[in-house]
Design a protein around this motif. Structure first.
Motif, PDB file in Angstrom:
ATOM      1  N   VAL A  29     -36.971  42.780  34.610  1.00  0.00           N
ATOM      2  CA  VAL A  29     -37.045  41.176  34.790  1.00  0.00           C
ATOM      3  C   VAL A  29     -38.514  41.061  34.976  1.00  0.00           C
ATOM      4  N   MET A  30     -39.565  42.301  35.537  1.00  0.00           N
ATOM      5  CA  MET A  30     -40.958  41.893  35.959  1.00  0.00           C
ATOM      6  C   MET A  30     -41.229  41.949  34.583  1.00  0.00           C
ATOM      7  N   PRO A  31     -41.383  42.234  33.478  1.00  0.00           N
ATOM      8  CA  PRO A  31     -42.148  42.570  32.313  1.00  0.00           C
ATOM      9  C   PRO A  31     -41.771  40.409  31.665  1.00  0.00           C
ATOM     10  N   VAL A  32     -40.301  40.097  32.018  1.00  0.00           N
ATOM     11  CA  VAL A  32     -39.601  38.620  31.511  1.00  0.00           C
ATOM     12  C   VAL A  32     -40.435  37.965  32.248  1.00  0.00           C
ATOM     13  N   TRP A  33     -40.194  37.626  33.449  1.00  0.00           N
ATOM     14  CA  TRP A  33     -40.870  36.864  35.264  1.00  0.00           C
ATOM     15  C   TRP A  33     -42.831  37.052  34.439  1.00  0.00           C
ATOM     16  N   VAL A  34     -43.398  38.182  33.874  1.00  0.00           N
ATOM     17  CA  VAL A  34     -44.849  38.082  34.579  1.00  0.00           C
ATOM     18  C   VAL A  34     -45.158  37.140  33.060  1.00  0.00           C
ATOM     19  N   GLY A  35     -44.302  37.853  31.320  1.00  0.00           N
ATOM     20  CA  GLY A  35     -44.530  36.839  30.301  1.00  0.00           C
ATOM     21  C   GLY A  35     -44.825  35.247  30.824  1.00  0.00           C
ATOM     22  N   THR A  36     -43.306  35.051  30.982  1.00  0.00           N
ATOM     23  CA  THR A  36     -43.581  33.730  31.299  1.00  0.00           C
ATOM     24  C   THR A  36     -43.980  33.233  32.316  1.00  0.00           C
ATOM     25  N   ALA A  37     -44.863  33.421  33.230  1.00  0.00           N
ATOM     26  CA  ALA A  37     -45.925  33.343  33.921  1.00  0.00           C
ATOM     27  C   ALA A  37     -46.979  32.684  33.394  1.00  0.00           C
ATOM     28  N   VAL A  38     -47.388  33.600  32.203  1.00  0.00           N
ATOM     29  CA  VAL A  38     -48.808  33.440  31.809  1.00  0.00           C
ATOM     30  C   VAL A  38     -48.252  32.142  30.594  1.00  0.00           C
ATOM     31  N   ALA A  39     -46.911  32.431  30.604  1.00  0.00           N
ATOM     32  CA  ALA A  39     -46.606  31.022  29.458  1.00  0.00           C
ATOM     33  C   ALA A  39     -46.360  29.867  30.182  1.00  0.00           C
ATOM     34  N   PHE A  40     -45.887  29.859  31.726  1.00  0.00           N
ATOM     35  CA  PHE A  40     -46.367  28.850  32.382  1.00  0.00           C
ATOM     36  C   PHE A  40     -47.820  28.217  32.961  1.00  0.00           C
ATOM     37  N   ALA A  41     -48.527  29.279  32.359  1.00  0.00           N
ATOM     38  CA  ALA A  41     -50.049  28.630  33.472  1.00  0.00           C
ATOM     39  C   ALA A  41     -50.845  28.497  32.215  1.00  0.00           C
ATOM     40  N   GLU A  42     -50.428  28.658  30.455  1.00  0.00           N
ATOM     41  CA  GLU A  42     -50.825  28.061  29.321  1.00  0.00           C
ATOM     42  C   GLU A  42     -50.886  26.793  29.280  1.00  0.00           C
ATOM     43  N   THR A  43     -49.124  26.825  29.987  1.00  0.00           N
ATOM     44  CA  THR A  43     -48.794  25.263  28.675  1.00  0.00           C
ATOM     45  C   THR A  43     -48.333  24.290  29.929  1.00  0.00           C
ATOM     46  N   ARG A  44     -48.233  25.141  30.879  1.00  0.00           N
ATOM     47  CA  ARG A  44     -47.402  24.122  32.242  1.00  0.00           C
ATOM     48  C   ARG A  44     -45.807  23.216  31.928  1.00  0.00           C
ATOM     49  N   ALA A  45     -45.225  24.602  30.878  1.00  0.00           N
ATOM     50  CA  ALA A  45     -43.673  24.043  30.815  1.00  0.00           C
ATOM     51  C   ALA A  45     -43.205  25.492  30.867  1.00  0.00           C
ATOM     52  N   ILE A  46     -41.450  25.155  31.429  1.00  0.00           N
ATOM     53  CA  ILE A  46     -40.998  26.536  30.998  1.00  0.00           C
ATOM     54  C   ILE A  46     -39.901  25.560  30.404  1.00  0.00           C
ATOM     55  N   ASN A  47     -39.014  27.054  28.732  1.00  0.00           N
ATOM     56  CA  ASN A  47     -37.921  26.585  28.487  1.00  0.00           C
ATOM     57  C   ASN A  47     -36.979  27.718  29.023  1.00  0.00           C
ATOM     58  N   THR A  48     -35.822  26.779  30.819  1.00  0.00           N
ATOM     59  CA  THR A  48     -35.446  27.533  31.400  1.00  0.00           C
ATOM     60  C   THR A  48     -34.560  28.307  30.767  1.00  0.00           C
ATOM     61  N   ALA A  49     -33.495  27.790  29.650  1.00  0.00           N
ATOM     62  CA  ALA A  49     -32.485  28.370  28.579  1.00  0.00           C
ATOM     63  C   ALA A  49     -33.069  29.588  27.743  1.00  0.00           C
ATOM     64  N   ILE A  50     -34.138  29.742  27.057  1.00  0.00           N
ATOM     65  CA  ILE A  50     -34.147  30.827  26.939  1.00  0.00           C
ATOM     66  C   ILE A  50     -35.095  32.103  27.825  1.00  0.00           C
ATOM     67  N   PHE A  51     -36.001  31.283  28.807  1.00  0.00           N
ATOM     68  CA  PHE A  51     -35.416  32.666  30.123  1.00  0.00           C
ATOM     69  C   PHE A  51     -34.054  32.687  30.225  1.00  0.00           C
ATOM     70  N   ILE A  52     -33.517  32.009  30.502  1.00  0.00           N
ATOM     71  CA  ILE A  52     -32.854  32.900  31.340  1.00  0.00           C
ATOM     72  C   ILE A  52     -31.976  33.959  30.451  1.00  0.00           C
ATOM     73  N   THR A  53     -31.641  33.291  28.904  1.00  0.00           N
ATOM     74  CA  THR A  53     -30.749  34.251  28.456  1.00  0.00           C
ATOM     75  C   THR A  53     -31.335  35.699  27.745  1.00  0.00           C
TER      76      THR A  53
END
Ligand SMILES: C/C(=C\COP(=O)(O)OP(=O)(O)O)CCC[C@H](C)CCC[C@H](C)CCCC(C)C
Ligand SMILES: O=C(O)C1=CC(=O)c2ccccc2C1=O
Length: 300
Positions: A29-53
């Motif tokens: 879980v943690m690598p997905v969380w941190v990689g997504t968190a950095v992406a969110f910090a840089e883009t202020r957006a998150i694709n939930t379907a891709i995150f969950i998949t």
């Protein structure tokens, strides 16, 4: 009468819990969380379907690793005394082998779905490289974990590969911050694997597995733990001072009590297998809390 009928099922439940090891899945879980968190910090957006998949795909791949680990280890005899091996518990190696392969297929299917949606096969390629490396850790003819290089494979897979894959799945681009952040997650994950060897020296030696602890001895292995832990905090501070990480990532320091507990526990019991055996779960707690707080630092 009551004690007799309850005790076996309790210990059976404990064995199954130890075999399936739910807490260990925070490692996926943690690598997905941190990689997504950095992406969110840089883009202020998150694709939930891709995150969950991608999260589910990572969990399935880790399930494959653990099931196939029990299958391959049953072939070398190293798990002969491991009552919580799924192969020993079920007595059906073939079932565990094919169940593991089904999880692998699901993991690859999830990654392929993302590749299909994005019309970009980079993520799938990273996942396949990770799986191939994971196989070399335990599968014949490689069994590189038996040569003591498992921690390096673990660092690469759960650090740069898994965190970059999570970041890429959100942004379809690369980031030096995400790559640098992956070092922290890679180290804490490898620390879990390192800690998992302390109580197994006798069985590992008998099966010819030269784990880092077999090579170094338990006393020297225990001395390395504060250095690994210190490295996590020192690197986070350094990269924050260099402006690569936001200041909020220093929240990671709140996980220090787990690092201290791990260091003290292993230094006190490194040569007592029964007592040191739970140290890998202290390392899991350290990995979980440090990763959670570190990722939160990017999101806040
Ligand atoms: C099964 C693992 C460790 C157990 O090892 P060991 O045999 O010492 O322990 P037992 O006593 O319990 O039998 C995990 C090993 C992890 C491995 C080095 C790397 C796995 C990589 C992943 C498959 C790839 C994930 C990457 C991705 C999603 C991009
Ligand atoms: O059973 C274990 O000891 C481990 C299982 C596992 O999935 C894992 C993943 C990443 C680092 C270490 C470990 C284990 O030690």
């Amino acid at each position: 009468m009551t004690t007799k009928s309850v005790a076996p099922s309790n210990s059976a439940n404990k064995l199954w819990f130890a075999a399936i090891k739910p807490p260990m899945y925070s490692v996926a879980v943690m690598p997905v969380w941190v990689g997504t968190a950095v992406a969110f910090a840089e883009t202020r957006a998150i694709n939930t379907a891709i995150f969950i998949t991608y999260l589910l795909a990572s969990i399935f791949i880790l399930a494959w690793m653990n099931l196939s680990n029990d299958v391959f280890d049953s072939e070398t005899g190293i798990d002969a005394n491991k009552h919580h091996s799924l192969v020993n518990l079920t007595g059906d190696k073939s079932l565990i082998f094919w169940l593991g392969n089904a999880f692998l297929a699901l993991g690859i299917l999830g990654s392929s779905a993302i590749a299909w949606w994005q019309k970009d096969f980079t993520l799938l390629a990273i996942v396949l490289v990770g799986c191939a490396l994971g196989y070399t850790y335990q599968g014949p003819p490689f069994r590189l974990g038996y040569q003591g290089v498992g921690e390096i494979i673990c660092f690469i897979c759960f650090g740069p590969l898994a965190v970059s894959a999570a970041y890429y799945s959100q942004t379809q681009s690369w980031s030096s911050t995400s790559l640098t952040a992956s070092i922290i997650i890679g180290i804490t994950t490898s620390l879990i694997l390192f800690c998992s060897h302390f109580h197994q020296v006798k069985d590992d030696l008998a099966a010819g597995k030269r784990s880092p602890i077999v090579r170094l001895g338990t006393a020297r292995g225990a001395q390395l733990i504060p250095w690994f832990c210190g490295f996590i905090y020192a690197l986070t501070l350094l990269f924050t001072l260099l402006g690569l990480f936001p200041i909020q990532t220093l929240l990671i320091f709140a996980s220090l009590p787990f690092a201290i507990q791990l260091t003290r526990h292993v230094q006190a019991y490194h040569n007592q297998p029964d007592k040191v055996s739970n140290c890998k779960f202290i390392a899991v707690a350290l990995h979980f809390w440090s990763g959670l707080l570190f990722g939160l630092g990017f999101v806040l």
